[in-house]
Design a protein around this motif. Structure first.
Motif, PDB file in Angstrom:
ATOM      1  N   SER A 189       0.814  -1.217   0.000  1.00  0.00           N
ATOM      2  CA  SER A 189       0.000   0.000   0.000  1.00  0.00           C
ATOM      3  C   SER A 189       0.844   1.262   0.000  1.00  0.00           C
ATOM      4  N   GLU A 243      -8.034  -1.028  -0.587  1.00  0.00           N
ATOM      5  CA  GLU A 243      -7.452  -1.733   0.554  1.00  0.00           C
ATOM      6  C   GLU A 243      -6.812  -3.029   0.083  1.00  0.00           C
ATOM      7  N   ASP A 244      -5.927  -3.562   0.922  1.00  0.00           N
ATOM      8  CA  ASP A 244      -5.394  -4.887   0.639  1.00  0.00           C
ATOM      9  C   ASP A 244      -6.467  -5.903   0.995  1.00  0.00           C
ATOM     10  N   LEU A 245      -6.954  -6.626   0.008  1.00  0.00           N
ATOM     11  CA  LEU A 245      -8.054  -7.545   0.258  1.00  0.00           C
ATOM     12  C   LEU A 245      -7.553  -8.853   0.832  1.00  0.00           C
ATOM     13  N   GLN A 246      -8.452  -9.527   1.535  1.00  0.00           N
ATOM     14  CA  GLN A 246      -8.148 -10.867   2.016  1.00  0.00           C
ATOM     15  C   GLN A 246      -7.810 -11.759   0.831  1.00  0.00           C
TER      16      GLN A 246
END
Lengths: 318, 309
Positions: free
Chosen positions: A184, A202-205
């Motif tokens: 990020s 966002e950094d996704l799962q």
């Protein structure tokens, strides 16, 4: 007892001396040409001569995306007769490191993928002088078998925010989407989000974050259903480069801003550059390098750009 | 050691030159050792001080609470408001290093037993150098091998992308194998011979001797090796970062992108400017890493004390 005391004194002296030596070194590299003692005799000797020789050392730190270009140009620069007394050291470490080190005076040049205003506080950024040396464009890339060659901005946003999770929803194969993103904090990600997505994500799962372009390329090439983004210099047949809103990622389209996912590569100096740093930056900006190394390394020369863009993202025709 | 004072005065009278030479030797040696130790102590303390001073800033003056960092699930340093939940990183670090130790410990113990009890000659001449060679391979090579061999294997064999905690643990287990094996071998070699002979004399088979006598006796030393291995795995950054995927979430399976303390630090440190909250938060993670290492060293000390007893 007495012996111990002398011992300690000796140690302290030795320590102080070594520290002082370090300090000296720093001074030399920071102030560039004139203060280096070995260089001063030659400088005074040639002072009367019309051709001034530049000497000293330049430390350029920062963006790993620029490392290859900066190093190739530095090697060529140091091989020139006129600049043989200048030594240029190029270190990678990330745009953030480059900007903080040049701002703190530890480096002469801070290489950055993004405008200093986006990372540093306003007063610190104001002290830095921007030298835009090239333009880097990025393309969204996918694994070969997803069967998609064009994505709209909205589709990209939906993919990178996790709203679309299967390629069949954007007209491709029935295959789960695997996002191969950048960290990020990365400058490459910032550029992609700003100009391709228009929003931060966002950094996704389950998403993959990799900093190195080589690793991103390898993963996109090997992982079924993978999507990532790479600078144009990394594109080849092993992966599929996507069109953005129907526009192909080519140098011509970047030059006219028809393909908007691009950013400047910056070399920042604190105030005006030292003579040695200036010589190096001028050399990078010379036509020979701009049309040679810059293109070879997969960048677009600044002179080829038909538009200009400022830190806030406003585009104006040149 | 040192000559008593009267004696040396006698020497001074008879052989003044030799005495001066010895004094100088003594002095030089002492100065060198003192200097090295001083440098070492200064280095260690300045590293700890530096990391602590940077790492405590977010808690002391930038309004991040320690509880949020240790137990928060969301890591959004550039978000608004920024969130610094480091639990996924702690989870990833512990999961990968403990899993790596679980894989490496049996391998290491068996290799050690083989090298000391079963085929000492072949073990010493071939197996031990081979295993020690593993310690000399640079971690980026491990990472690349992991990315090129381990990840595709897991991707094809198990559901998921192959990347994840399992891939990280596999790579780490090979990296810590030399540590575990070397310490286990030394421990087994240092056991008194009488112990084994006594067991054989009582009619125990070789397997019974190994299983009932040797392993339990050497257990604290073996555990020391494992803990040192975990500590090494905990601190390893590059190789893990290349194969774990680096998603700041607690994964649902061993084959889903996860992350560790070290990989988030190496990935983000260069991209943030020093002094920013994001950068300082990374230093906090480094501080947590340092404290964990202290904890591991402490555990090793406790185990060593048990060995001595």
């Amino acid at each position: 007892m007495k012996m111990k005391k002398t011992l300690l004194t000796t140690l302290a002296l030795a320590f102080a001396f070594s520290l002082a030596a370090c300090g000296n070194n720093n001074n030399n590299s920071n102030s560039g040409s004139s203060s280096s003692p070995s260089a001063s005799p030659s400088a005074s000797a040639s002072a009367s001569a019309p051709a001034e020789t530049v000497s000293g050392s330049v430390i350029a730190v920062g963006s790993s995306a620029m490392q290859g270009l900066a190093q190739a140009v530095a090697d060529d620069f140091m091989a020139q007769d006129a600049y043989k007394d200048v030594s240029v050291t190029v270190q990678a470490g990330g745009s953030g490191t480059g900007l903080s080190q040049v701002s703190d005076g530890q480096a002469d040049i801070g290489n950055s993928d993004i405008f200093a205003e986006e990372k540093l506080e306003a007063d610190k950024a104001a002290e830095l002088v921007d030298h835009k040396i090239a333009v880097v464009a990025m393309a969204a890339v996918t694994h070969k078998d997803v069967g998609v060659d064009n994505l709209t901005k909205q589709q990209l946003v939906d993919i990178f925010t996790g709203k679309i999770t299967n390629w069949k929803d954007v007209g491709g194969a029935d295959q789960k989407i695997v996002i191969v993103n950048r960290p990020s904090s990365s400058g490459t990600r910032a550029t992609f989000e700003k100009f391709a997505l228009g929003t931060t994500t966002e950094d996704l799962q389950g998403s993959i974050q990799e900093d190195s372009s080589g690793t991103v390329k390898k993963l996109v090439n090997e992982t079924p259903g993978a999507i990532g983004y790479l600078a144009l210099s990394y594109l080849d047949d092993s992966i599929v480069a996507l069109k953005y809103e129907g526009v192909e990622p080519t140098t011509e389209n970047v030059a006219t801003n028809a393909y908007p996912v691009w950013a400047y590569e910056h070399m920042y100096t604190k105030g005006e550059p030292t003579p040695a740093a200036k010589a190096y930056i001028d050399y990078v900006m010379s036509d020979e390098i701009q049309n040679g190394f810059v293109i070879e390394e997969g960048f677009v020369p600044v002179s080829a750009m038909k538009v200009e863009r400022d830190a806030a993202g406003n585009v104006t025709n040149k | 050691m040192n000559l008593p004072a009267p004696n040396s005065r006698e020497d001074l009278a008879t052989k003044p030159n030799k005495f001066r030479k010895h004094v100088m030797e003594e002095l030089r040696g002492k100065a060198f050792v003192y200097f090295c130790v001083l440098l070492l102590v200064i280095t260690i303390f300045s590293i700890v001080y530096f990391i602590a001073s940077r790492g405590l800033t977010p808690f002391l003056s930038q309004g991040v609470s320690i509880k949020d960092m240790l137990f928060g699930l969301k890591w959004k340093p550039e978000g608004n408001p920024p969130l610094f939940g480091a639990l996924p990183f702690l989870f990833g670090s512990f999961a990968t290093s403990i899993l790596a130790a679980v894989i490496a410990a049996p391998l290491g113990f068996c290799a050690a037993v083989f090298m000391t009890e079963i085929m000492p000659k072949f073990g010493k001449s071939a197996l031990q150098p081979a295993i020690e060679l593993l310690a000399g391979i640079p971690s980026v090579v491990y990472g690349f091998v992991g990315l090129s061999v381990v990840v595709p294997f897991y991707r094809d064999t198990f559901p998921g992308q192959g990347i994840g905690i399992m891939a990280g643990a596999t790579v780490l287990s090979i990296m810590i194998l030399p540590t575990v094996t070397t310490i286990a071998t030394d421990a087994l070699r240092s056991l008194p011979n009488g112990l084994k002979e006594g067991s054989y004399a009582l009619g125990a088979t070789r397997w019974q001797t190994i299983y009932r006598m040797i392993l339990p006796t050497a257990l604290p030393s073996l555990l020391t090796g494992v803990v040192l291995g975990i500590a090494r795995a905990f601190g390893e950054a590059l190789a893990v970062q290349m194969v774990i995927g680096n998603a700041p979430h607690i994964p649902h399976s061993l084959f889903e992108s996860a992350t560790t303390l070290t990989s988030i630090i190496t990935q983000s440190m260069g991209n943030t400017t020093s002094g920013s909250l994001h950068n300082n938060a990374l230093w906090s993670l480094a501080l947590i890493l340092l404290l964990m290492t202290f904890l591991f060293v402490f555990i090793v000390r406790v185990l060593e004390r048990r060995v001595k007893r």
